[in-house]
Design a protein around this motif. Structure first.
Motif, PDB file in Angstrom:
ATOM      1  N   VAL A  95     101.344  45.224   4.477  1.00 55.94           N
ATOM      2  CA  VAL A  95     101.452  44.292   5.598  1.00 55.94           C
ATOM      3  C   VAL A  95     100.421  43.178   5.445  1.00 55.94           C
ATOM      4  N   PHE A  96     100.872  41.950   5.665  1.00 57.56           N
ATOM      5  CA  PHE A  96      99.983  40.794   5.734  1.00 57.56           C
ATOM      6  C   PHE A  96     100.101  40.222   7.143  1.00 57.56           C
ATOM      7  N   ASN A  97      99.046  40.283   7.924  1.00 54.64           N
ATOM      8  CA  ASN A  97      99.020  39.653   9.240  1.00 54.64           C
ATOM      9  C   ASN A  97      98.468  38.241   9.046  1.00 54.64           C
ATOM     10  N   THR A  98      99.191  37.251   9.555  1.00 55.42           N
ATOM     11  CA  THR A  98      98.769  35.866   9.374  1.00 55.42           C
ATOM     12  C   THR A  98      98.722  35.176  10.731  1.00 55.42           C
ATOM     13  N   SER A 104      82.718  32.194  -1.152  1.00 53.89           N
ATOM     14  CA  SER A 104      82.262  33.137  -0.136  1.00 53.89           C
ATOM     15  C   SER A 104      81.833  32.388   1.122  1.00 53.89           C
ATOM     16  N   GLN A 105      82.155  32.964   2.267  1.00 50.86           N
ATOM     17  CA  GLN A 105      81.803  32.376   3.554  1.00 50.86           C
ATOM     18  C   GLN A 105      80.747  33.255   4.221  1.00 50.86           C
ATOM     19  N   ALA A 106      79.631  32.686   4.613  1.00 52.56           N
ATOM     20  CA  ALA A 106      78.503  33.444   5.164  1.00 52.56           C
ATOM     21  C   ALA A 106      78.870  34.203   6.439  1.00 52.56           C
ATOM     22  N   ASP A 107      79.826  33.701   7.208  1.00 58.12           N
ATOM     23  CA  ASP A 107      80.185  34.336   8.476  1.00 58.12           C
ATOM     24  C   ASP A 107      81.407  35.252   8.380  1.00 58.12           C
ATOM     25  N   CYS A 108      81.891  35.519   7.170  1.00 57.23           N
ATOM     26  CA  CYS A 108      83.102  36.326   6.973  1.00 57.23           C
ATOM     27  C   CYS A 108      82.740  37.788   6.717  1.00 57.23           C
ATOM     28  N   LEU A 109      83.268  38.691   7.539  1.00 53.68           N
ATOM     29  CA  LEU A 109      83.015  40.117   7.391  1.00 53.68           C
ATOM     30  C   LEU A 109      83.416  40.620   6.005  1.00 53.68           C
ATOM     31  N   PHE A 110      84.579  40.220   5.513  1.00 46.42           N
ATOM     32  CA  PHE A 110      85.041  40.728   4.224  1.00 46.42           C
ATOM     33  C   PHE A 110      84.218  40.159   3.068  1.00 46.42           C
ATOM     34  N   LEU A 129      92.610  48.532   3.015  1.00 47.43           N
ATOM     35  CA  LEU A 129      92.689  47.079   2.913  1.00 47.43           C
ATOM     36  C   LEU A 129      92.399  46.668   1.477  1.00 47.43           C
ATOM     37  N   VAL A 130      93.227  45.790   0.950  1.00 47.37           N
ATOM     38  CA  VAL A 130      93.029  45.228  -0.380  1.00 47.37           C
ATOM     39  C   VAL A 130      92.706  43.754  -0.182  1.00 47.37           C
ATOM     40  N   ILE A 131      91.543  43.334  -0.686  1.00 40.71           N
ATOM     41  CA  ILE A 131      91.120  41.944  -0.494  1.00 40.71           C
ATOM     42  C   ILE A 131      90.741  41.314  -1.834  1.00 40.71           C
ATOM     43  N   PRO A 132      91.047  40.029  -1.979  1.00 43.46           N
ATOM     44  CA  PRO A 132      90.501  39.326  -3.138  1.00 43.46           C
ATOM     45  C   PRO A 132      89.025  39.057  -2.876  1.00 43.46           C
ATOM     46  N   LYS A 133      88.238  39.061  -3.920  1.00 42.25           N
ATOM     47  CA  LYS A 133      86.818  38.755  -3.746  1.00 42.25           C
ATOM     48  C   LYS A 133      86.611  37.284  -3.393  1.00 42.25           C
ATOM     49  N   ALA A 134      87.522  36.428  -3.820  1.00 44.55           N
ATOM     50  CA  ALA A 134      87.483  35.016  -3.446  1.00 44.55           C
ATOM     51  C   ALA A 134      87.967  34.883  -2.007  1.00 44.55           C
ATOM     52  N   HIS A 135      87.359  33.993  -1.252  1.00 40.44           N
ATOM     53  CA  HIS A 135      87.713  33.821   0.156  1.00 40.44           C
ATOM     54  C   HIS A 135      88.839  32.805   0.330  1.00 40.44           C
ATOM     55  N   GLY A 184      98.218  39.372  14.806  1.00 42.80           N
ATOM     56  CA  GLY A 184      97.240  40.454  14.742  1.00 42.80           C
ATOM     57  C   GLY A 184      96.154  40.282  13.704  1.00 42.80           C
ATOM     58  N   GLN A 185      96.058  39.115  13.066  1.00 48.63           N
ATOM     59  CA  GLN A 185      94.978  38.917  12.099  1.00 48.63           C
ATOM     60  C   GLN A 185      93.664  38.749  12.848  1.00 48.63           C
ATOM     61  N   THR A 186      92.695  39.580  12.516  1.00 48.58           N
ATOM     62  CA  THR A 186      91.388  39.514  13.186  1.00 48.58           C
ATOM     63  C   THR A 186      90.273  39.083  12.248  1.00 48.58           C
ATOM     64  N   VAL A 187      90.463  39.259  10.949  1.00 45.83           N
ATOM     65  CA  VAL A 187      89.501  38.776   9.957  1.00 45.83           C
ATOM     66  C   VAL A 187      90.229  37.749   9.102  1.00 45.83           C
ATOM     67  N   PHE A 188      89.717  36.532   9.096  1.00 41.44           N
ATOM     68  CA  PHE A 188      90.404  35.440   8.415  1.00 41.44           C
ATOM     69  C   PHE A 188      89.919  35.308   6.968  1.00 41.44           C
ATOM     70  N   HIS A 189      90.219  36.363   6.241  1.00 42.69           N
ATOM     71  CA  HIS A 189      90.027  36.465   4.793  1.00 42.69           C
ATOM     72  C   HIS A 189      91.286  37.181   4.324  1.00 42.69           C
ATOM     73  N   ALA A 190      92.010  36.610   3.392  1.00 44.91           N
ATOM     74  CA  ALA A 190      93.279  37.198   2.944  1.00 44.91           C
ATOM     75  C   ALA A 190      93.107  38.683   2.660  1.00 44.91           C
ATOM     76  N   HIS A 191      94.035  39.476   3.153  1.00 49.94           N
ATOM     77  CA  HIS A 191      94.000  40.912   2.888  1.00 49.94           C
ATOM     78  C   HIS A 191      95.373  41.529   3.115  1.00 49.94           C
ATOM     79  N   ALA A 192      95.608  42.608   2.379  1.00 49.29           N
ATOM     80  CA  ALA A 192      96.832  43.385   2.516  1.00 49.29           C
ATOM     81  C   ALA A 192      96.469  44.744   3.081  1.00 49.29           C
ATOM     82  N   HIS A 193      97.209  45.176   4.084  1.00 45.11           N
ATOM     83  CA  HIS A 193      97.074  46.536   4.610  1.00 45.11           C
ATOM     84  C   HIS A 193      98.037  47.421   3.829  1.00 45.11           C
ATOM     85  N   VAL A 194      97.544  48.486   3.236  1.00 47.21           N
ATOM     86  CA  VAL A 194      98.393  49.481   2.578  1.00 47.21           C
ATOM     87  C   VAL A 194      98.417  50.688   3.515  1.00 47.21           C
ATOM     88  N   LEU A 195      99.587  50.960   4.083  1.00 47.59           N
ATOM     89  CA  LEU A 195      99.745  52.018   5.082  1.00 47.59           C
ATOM     90  C   LEU A 195     100.710  53.076   4.571  1.00 47.59           C
TER      91      LEU A 195
END
Length: 125
Positions: free
Chosen positions: A96-99, A5-11, A45-51, A104-115
Motif C-alpha cells: 500500500v502507498f498512501n499519498t 535528507s530532510q532534518a525534520d523527517c522522521l524516516f 515499511l519499506v523506504i528509500p534512503k533518499a527523501h 492516510g499519509q502521515t509521514v511525507f517520505h515515500a514508503h510502501a506498507h507491506v501487510l
C-alpha cells in the motif's frame, strides 16, 4: 530538495540512526522496518534512503529507485513468509502507498506498507 535528507523527517532520522526502529532489511538504497502501529500480523515499511515526499514523486524523479522499492517489498514478503503460492504456506500480502493527508499519509517520505499474515477484504477501507 527532493532526494536529500530532510532534518525534520522522521524516516530520514530512522535512516540516519537518530531514531530507533526495528530494521529487518537494509541495503545501500532501502531500509525496511516494522511499523510501530501494525495493522496486520506483518506490517513492514519499506523506504528509500533518499527523501521524496511520496511514491508518485519518487517514481517521476527516479523510476529505477521506485522499482527497487517494489522489489524490496517482495523480498520482505518472502522473508516474512507471507508470499502465497499454489503450494506454499503463505497467506499473501498487500503493498500500500498512501499519498496525501486524505489517503492516510502521515509521514511525507515515500514508503510502501507491506501487510500480511491475515486475510484482507476488497475493496479496502
Amino acid at each position: 530538495m527532493a532526494g536529500e535528507s530532510q532534518a525534520d523527517c522522521l524516516f530520514c532520522k530512522i535512516v540516519a540512526g537518530e531514531v530507533p526502529a526495528t530494521v529487518i532489511r537494509d541495503s545501500e538504497t532501502m531500509t525496511a522496518f516494522r511499523d510501530i502501529n501494525p495493522q496486520a500480523p506483518t506490517h513492514v515499511l519499506v523506504i528509500p534512503k533518499a527523501h521524496y515526499p511520496d511514491a508518485a514523486t519518487l517514481a517521476a524523479a527516479e523510476p529505477q529507485l521506485a522499482a527497487e522499492m517494489l522489489r524490496e517489498a517482495g523480498e520482505v514478503a518472502e522473508q516474512e513468509g507471507i508470499v502465497a503460492s499454489e503450494t506454499g504456506p503463505g497467506t499473501g500480502y498487500r503493498v500500500v502507498f498512501n499519498t496525501g493527508h486524505g489517503a492516510g499519509q502521515t509521514v511525507f517520505h515515500a514508503h510502501a506498507h507491506v501487510l500480511g499474515g491475515r486475510g484482507f477484504n476488497w475493496p479496502p477501507g
